[in-house]
Design a protein around this motif. Sequence first.
Motif, PDB file in Angstrom:
ATOM      1  N   THR A 144       0.862  -1.201   0.000  1.00 22.24           N
ATOM      2  CA  THR A 144       0.000   0.000   0.000  1.00 22.24           C
ATOM      3  C   THR A 144       0.891   1.241   0.000  1.00 22.24           C
ATOM      4  OG1 THR A 144      -0.102  -0.060   2.418  1.00 22.24           O
ATOM      5  CG2 THR A 144      -1.879  -1.178   1.207  1.00 22.24           C
ATOM      6  N   LYS A 168      -7.633   4.465  -2.055  1.00 26.77           N
ATOM      7  CA  LYS A 168      -8.816   3.717  -1.627  1.00 26.77           C
ATOM      8  C   LYS A 168      -9.944   3.808  -2.648  1.00 26.77           C
ATOM      9  CE  LYS A 168     -10.377   7.567   1.288  1.00 26.77           C
ATOM     10  NZ  LYS A 168     -10.776   7.958   2.657  1.00 26.77           N
ATOM     11  N   ASP A 169     -10.048   4.953  -3.325  1.00 29.01           N
ATOM     12  CA  ASP A 169     -11.104   5.086  -4.323  1.00 29.01           C
ATOM     13  C   ASP A 169     -10.823   4.193  -5.534  1.00 29.01           C
ATOM     14  OD1 ASP A 169     -12.290   6.896  -2.654  1.00 29.01           O
ATOM     15  OD2 ASP A 169     -11.487   8.673  -3.694  1.00 29.01           O
ATOM     16  N   PHE A 200      -1.532   5.318   3.746  1.00 31.38           N
ATOM     17  CA  PHE A 200      -2.720   4.459   3.828  1.00 31.38           C
ATOM     18  C   PHE A 200      -2.731   3.831   5.220  1.00 31.38           C
ATOM     19  CE2 PHE A 200      -5.336   0.698   2.818  1.00 31.38           C
ATOM     20  CZ  PHE A 200      -6.399   1.329   2.176  1.00 31.38           C
ATOM     21  N   MET A 215     -11.754  -0.144   4.189  1.00 26.16           N
ATOM     22  CA  MET A 215     -11.729  -0.907   2.933  1.00 26.16           C
ATOM     23  C   MET A 215     -12.311  -2.312   3.131  1.00 26.16           C
ATOM     24  SD  MET A 215     -10.974  -0.853  -0.271  1.00 26.16           S
ATOM     25  CE  MET A 215      -9.932   0.594  -0.406  1.00 26.16           C
ATOM     26  N   ARG A 235     -11.571   0.584  -4.615  1.00 15.04           N
ATOM     27  CA  ARG A 235     -12.997   0.264  -4.627  1.00 15.04           C
ATOM     28  C   ARG A 235     -13.474   0.007  -6.056  1.00 15.04           C
ATOM     29  NH1 ARG A 235     -13.315   4.872  -1.117  1.00 15.04           N
ATOM     30  NH2 ARG A 235     -13.551   4.261   1.088  1.00 15.04           N
ATOM     31  N   ASP A 263     -16.001  -1.873   3.025  1.00 11.91           N
ATOM     32  CA  ASP A 263     -16.423  -1.660   1.630  1.00 11.91           C
ATOM     33  C   ASP A 263     -16.343  -2.965   0.815  1.00 11.91           C
ATOM     34  OD1 ASP A 263     -16.910   0.998   2.093  1.00 11.91           O
ATOM     35  OD2 ASP A 263     -14.917   1.665   1.443  1.00 11.91           O
ATOM     36  N   ASP A 300      -7.887   3.260   7.299  1.00 11.69           N
ATOM     37  CA  ASP A 300      -8.258   3.134   5.887  1.00 11.69           C
ATOM     38  C   ASP A 300      -8.437   1.658   5.508  1.00 11.69           C
ATOM     39  OD1 ASP A 300      -8.167   5.877   5.552  1.00 11.69           O
ATOM     40  OD2 ASP A 300      -6.047   5.878   4.950  1.00 11.69           O
ATOM     41  N   LYS A 301      -7.585   0.762   6.070  1.00 10.89           N
ATOM     42  CA  LYS A 301      -7.707  -0.674   5.782  1.00 10.89           C
ATOM     43  C   LYS A 301      -9.008  -1.233   6.346  1.00 10.89           C
ATOM     44  CE  LYS A 301      -2.747  -1.687   5.545  1.00 10.89           C
ATOM     45  NZ  LYS A 301      -1.633  -2.480   6.116  1.00 10.89           N
TER      46      LYS A 301
END
Length: 312
Positions: free
Chosen positions: A38, A145-146, A42, A50, A149, A53, A46-47
């Motif tokens: 990563t 992250k975007d 990050f 994710m 996704r 998500d 954030d993990k």
Amino acid sequence: MLTLKRWLCFAALAAASLALAQAPRPSVMPFPLEFKRTPSGFSKEDKEAMQRDYTRLLRLAGGQVPDFARYDLALKELKRQDCEREDECLVQLAKKSEALYALYASVDSTLEGAVLVTGRVVRDDGKVACASQSVKLARGKDPFKDIARNALTQLFSQLKVGELEAVRKVEVAKAEPVKVEPVKVVPPVVTDPPPAMPPLVTEDSGAGARAAGQGLVFGGAGIAVVGAVLAAVGGLNGSALGLQNEPVPFAKLDALTSARTLTTVGFVGLGVGAVSAAVGAILWGTAGAAPVTQVSVVPTVGGGVVQLGGRF
């Protein structure tokens, strides 16, 4: 007011009917999203975001994720971290979560700065439902992250999560055609005939009689010939003396006696030989027909008698 309530009830019933009419979705248990490399910045938070998500996007793709309690219990009981390489790890994960499928996915940041997402789906019986797929997206100026996704959304689309079978079909084995083998006709075994029995040799019961008869015939004939010769010689000697009807001088008495004796012996031999030959002829001719058990010659005055004994 009453009309509004009716419309609300109708809408609720319609929504419930629509939910019931929806086809069942395949149950998919996701292995926690693995972060390989990563970018800096990050964070742990954030993990975790994710990860949430990750399961949310899986539901949106058409998969039915187990509830949190079952999800957490399955991960605790799994006690394996090799699902990236081993399909058996995903098989055990699916069984422990009571899901039909298990999913593995990873997120990586390449040296070029792109985002690489990889994943595969395995059924609880070990069959690979969706082989390994990869999605690679350039990062650009967007946050990591975007891009991750978006890459996960495309990965689930390539894996066709929403098209997985919700219920495992019972595979009926195809019956193999019955092979009818031709009947083998075994020819009869021809064996050589048994060797012919040698002819039955029966004892020749007349062989001895024939041999005896032949001996008597030939012997008697010989004796008769010798006797005839002796008789002839004696008769000739007597005729040469010329004294048959005259007194015999003393000087010629011995010669005359010898001639007469020789003649007598000759006639006796001739008779015996003739009789023997006759007996032999009879034995020879009757051999095998009626056995002769006794033969005798009886001399009589002026000749003799031949006696044969046996069964006739």
